[in-house]
Structures are given as C-alpha cells and as structure tokens.
Design a protein around this motif. Structure first.
Motif, PDB file in Angstrom:
ATOM      1  N   ILE A  96       0.878  -1.160   0.000  1.00 18.99           N
ATOM      2  CA  ILE A  96       0.000   0.000   0.000  1.00 18.99           C
ATOM      3  C   ILE A  96       0.917   1.212   0.000  1.00 18.99           C
ATOM      4  N   GLY A  97       0.892   1.987  -1.091  1.00 22.16           N
ATOM      5  CA  GLY A  97       1.838   3.079  -1.241  1.00 22.16           C
ATOM      6  C   GLY A  97       1.190   4.432  -1.425  1.00 22.16           C
ATOM      7  N   PHE A  98       1.982   5.454  -1.160  1.00 22.54           N
ATOM      8  CA  PHE A  98       1.544   6.840  -1.276  1.00 22.54           C
ATOM      9  C   PHE A  98       2.611   7.623  -2.015  1.00 22.54           C
ATOM     10  N   GLY A  99       2.191   8.373  -3.034  1.00 17.97           N
ATOM     11  CA  GLY A  99       3.135   9.168  -3.813  1.00 17.97           C
ATOM     12  C   GLY A  99       3.972   8.311  -4.735  1.00 17.97           C
ATOM     13  N   ILE A 100       4.587   8.965  -5.709  1.00 20.40           N
ATOM     14  CA  ILE A 100       5.447   8.257  -6.663  1.00 20.40           C
ATOM     15  C   ILE A 100       6.758   9.020  -6.777  1.00 20.40           C
ATOM     16  N   PHE A 143      10.181   3.453   2.942  1.00 22.09           N
ATOM     17  CA  PHE A 143      10.444   4.891   2.885  1.00 22.09           C
ATOM     18  C   PHE A 143      11.194   5.201   1.603  1.00 22.09           C
ATOM     19  N   GLY A 144      10.689   4.710   0.461  1.00 20.87           N
ATOM     20  CA  GLY A 144      11.416   4.846  -0.802  1.00 20.87           C
ATOM     21  C   GLY A 144      12.717   4.094  -0.661  1.00 20.87           C
ATOM     22  N   ALA A 145      13.800   4.705  -1.057  1.00 20.90           N
ATOM     23  CA  ALA A 145      15.119   4.099  -0.871  1.00 20.90           C
ATOM     24  C   ALA A 145      15.887   4.864   0.186  1.00 20.90           C
ATOM     25  N   ASN A 146      15.167   5.517   1.091  1.00 25.22           N
ATOM     26  CA  ASN A 146      15.805   6.457   1.993  1.00 25.22           C
ATOM     27  C   ASN A 146      15.756   6.061   3.467  1.00 25.22           C
ATOM     28  N   VAL A 147      15.778   4.794   3.797  1.00 27.00           N
ATOM     29  CA  VAL A 147      15.774   4.402   5.206  1.00 27.00           C
ATOM     30  C   VAL A 147      17.018   4.944   5.892  1.00 27.00           C
ATOM     31  N   ASP A 148      18.138   4.971   5.191  1.00 26.62           N
ATOM     32  CA  ASP A 148      19.381   5.473   5.777  1.00 26.62           C
ATOM     33  C   ASP A 148      19.298   6.954   6.143  1.00 26.62           C
ATOM     34  N   ALA A 149      18.393   7.692   5.536  1.00 29.61           N
ATOM     35  CA  ALA A 149      18.223   9.109   5.846  1.00 29.61           C
ATOM     36  C   ALA A 149      17.591   9.310   7.226  1.00 29.61           C
ATOM     37  N   HIS A 150      17.156   8.250   7.862  1.00 26.92           N
ATOM     38  CA  HIS A 150      16.461   8.329   9.147  1.00 26.92           C
ATOM     39  C   HIS A 150      17.299   7.782  10.302  1.00 26.92           C
ATOM     40  N   LEU A 189       5.323   5.856  18.127  1.00 27.63           N
ATOM     41  CA  LEU A 189       4.529   6.341  16.988  1.00 27.63           C
ATOM     42  C   LEU A 189       4.837   7.796  16.633  1.00 27.63           C
ATOM     43  N   LYS A 190       5.287   8.598  17.591  1.00 28.00           N
ATOM     44  CA  LYS A 190       5.681   9.972  17.273  1.00 28.00           C
ATOM     45  C   LYS A 190       6.930   9.974  16.392  1.00 28.00           C
ATOM     46  N   VAL A 191       7.867   9.103  16.689  1.00 20.06           N
ATOM     47  CA  VAL A 191       9.076   8.988  15.868  1.00 20.06           C
ATOM     48  C   VAL A 191       8.703   8.480  14.477  1.00 20.06           C
ATOM     49  N   LEU A 192       7.843   7.478  14.428  1.00 19.68           N
ATOM     50  CA  LEU A 192       7.394   6.952  13.138  1.00 19.68           C
ATOM     51  C   LEU A 192       6.702   8.036  12.320  1.00 19.68           C
ATOM     52  N   LYS A 193       5.857   8.829  12.963  1.00 22.99           N
ATOM     53  CA  LYS A 193       5.164   9.910  12.268  1.00 22.99           C
ATOM     54  C   LYS A 193       6.177  10.862  11.637  1.00 22.99           C
ATOM     55  N   GLY A 194       7.206  11.208  12.364  1.00 18.34           N
ATOM     56  CA  GLY A 194       8.253  12.075  11.826  1.00 18.34           C
ATOM     57  C   GLY A 194       8.963  11.459  10.637  1.00 18.34           C
ATOM     58  N   MET A 195       9.215  10.167  10.697  1.00 13.96           N
ATOM     59  CA  MET A 195       9.855   9.464   9.588  1.00 13.96           C
ATOM     60  C   MET A 195       8.944   9.461   8.358  1.00 13.96           C
ATOM     61  N   ILE A 196       7.670   9.240   8.568  1.00 20.96           N
ATOM     62  CA  ILE A 196       6.712   9.231   7.466  1.00 20.96           C
ATOM     63  C   ILE A 196       6.636  10.613   6.829  1.00 20.96           C
ATOM     64  N   ALA A 255      13.159   3.220 -12.053  1.00 16.15           N
ATOM     65  CA  ALA A 255      11.775   2.734 -11.955  1.00 16.15           C
ATOM     66  C   ALA A 255      11.002   3.650 -11.018  1.00 16.15           C
ATOM     67  N   ASP A 256       9.691   3.711 -11.226  1.00 18.12           N
ATOM     68  CA  ASP A 256       8.835   4.444 -10.311  1.00 18.12           C
ATOM     69  C   ASP A 256       8.588   3.586  -9.079  1.00 18.12           C
ATOM     70  N   TRP A 257       8.567   4.224  -7.924  1.00 21.45           N
ATOM     71  CA  TRP A 257       8.312   3.523  -6.680  1.00 21.45           C
ATOM     72  C   TRP A 257       7.592   4.473  -5.746  1.00 21.45           C
ATOM     73  N   MET A 258       6.912   3.952  -4.772  1.00 21.46           N
ATOM     74  CA  MET A 258       6.174   4.772  -3.819  1.00 21.46           C
ATOM     75  C   MET A 258       7.143   5.587  -2.960  1.00 21.46           C
ATOM     76  N   CYS A 259       6.706   6.772  -2.556  1.00 22.20           N
ATOM     77  CA  CYS A 259       7.512   7.591  -1.638  1.00 22.20           C
ATOM     78  C   CYS A 259       7.519   6.960  -0.252  1.00 22.20           C
ATOM     79  N   ILE A 260       6.355   6.540   0.199  1.00 18.39           N
ATOM     80  CA  ILE A 260       6.213   5.840   1.471  1.00 18.39           C
ATOM     81  C   ILE A 260       5.159   4.756   1.284  1.00 18.39           C
ATOM     82  N   GLY A 261       5.192   3.758   2.146  1.00 15.85           N
ATOM     83  CA  GLY A 261       4.181   2.720   2.059  1.00 15.85           C
ATOM     84  C   GLY A 261       4.421   1.627   3.081  1.00 15.85           C
TER      85      GLY A 261
END
Length: 115
Positions: free
Chosen positions: A33-37, A67-74, A101-108, A49-55
């Motif tokens: 389940i993804g959001f954004g491209i 988180f796209g390909a950006n888990v390392d950014a967090h 969940l507050k930390v997760l919200k910030g990551m999202i 390739a196109d991929w979701m921004c978050i999902g």
C-alpha cells in the motif's frame, strides 16, 4: 489481514501515511500500500523505476514499512524508534506497540518530503 492486531495496525498506518502524504493509497503488486510516486535509480545497476515515496505491507510475520530508498536518511530517528529490524530499504515491525509512533510519524512526514 490476520491476526486482528495486524489488521488494526494496518489501519493506523494507512491513516498516518494518508494524512502525511495528502494522497490516496495505491495498491502496488497486490500487497504493498503506497503513497506518492518517486523515480528511483538503483545505485548498483543504474536502472530507473517508479516507486512509492512511502508505504507498507502487512505481512504474515510483520509489518513492512517502506520509505522509498531512503531508510538510511532516518538514522537519528531509528535510534529512538524502538523494536524493529531493517534491511533492503525497509523496516520490519512486529506490531506498532513495539515502536514510538511519534518517531514513526516524523519518519513518514520526512519520507513524504523526499520526493
């Protein structure tokens, strides 16, 4: 989605990501389940390739967060997140009660800005 806790957690993620992205969810590959491209270029192959921004994907073993390909950014947020595993550009969480969940919200929200 079973068990019930995973189903309830999935609805929480759905609402968090929908609110942060200001987009409607899109089903990718019958299980994501993804959001954004975002156009992603593989650093290894150069393939684009196109991929979701978050999902996320509710899996039998866990909830998989993308988180796209950006888990390392967090990196700093991950230190505060709680109980998770990481690999291949995603996070694996058994249940939302295991993480902050507050930390997760910030990551999202950050993942939405990295379009």
């Amino acid at each position: 989605i079973t068990p019930q806790q995973k189903r309830e957690d999935s609805f929480v993620l759905l609402e968090m990501m929908k609110k942060a992205s200001k987009e409607e969810p899109v089903l990718w590959s019958n299980s994501f389940i993804g959001f954004g491209i975002k156009r992603h270029k593989s650093p290894h192959t150069g393939r684009e390739a196109d991929w979701m921004c978050i999902g996320f994907a509710p899996r039998k073993a866990n909830l998989t967060l993308y988180f796209g390909a950006n888990v390392d950014a967090h990196t700093l947020a991950l230190e505060k997140l709680g109980k998770y595993k990481a690999g291949m550009g995603c996070l694996y969480v058994n249940k939302l009660a295991d993480i902050d969940l507050k930390v997760l919200k910030g990551m999202i929200e950050s993942g939405c800005r990295l379009k």
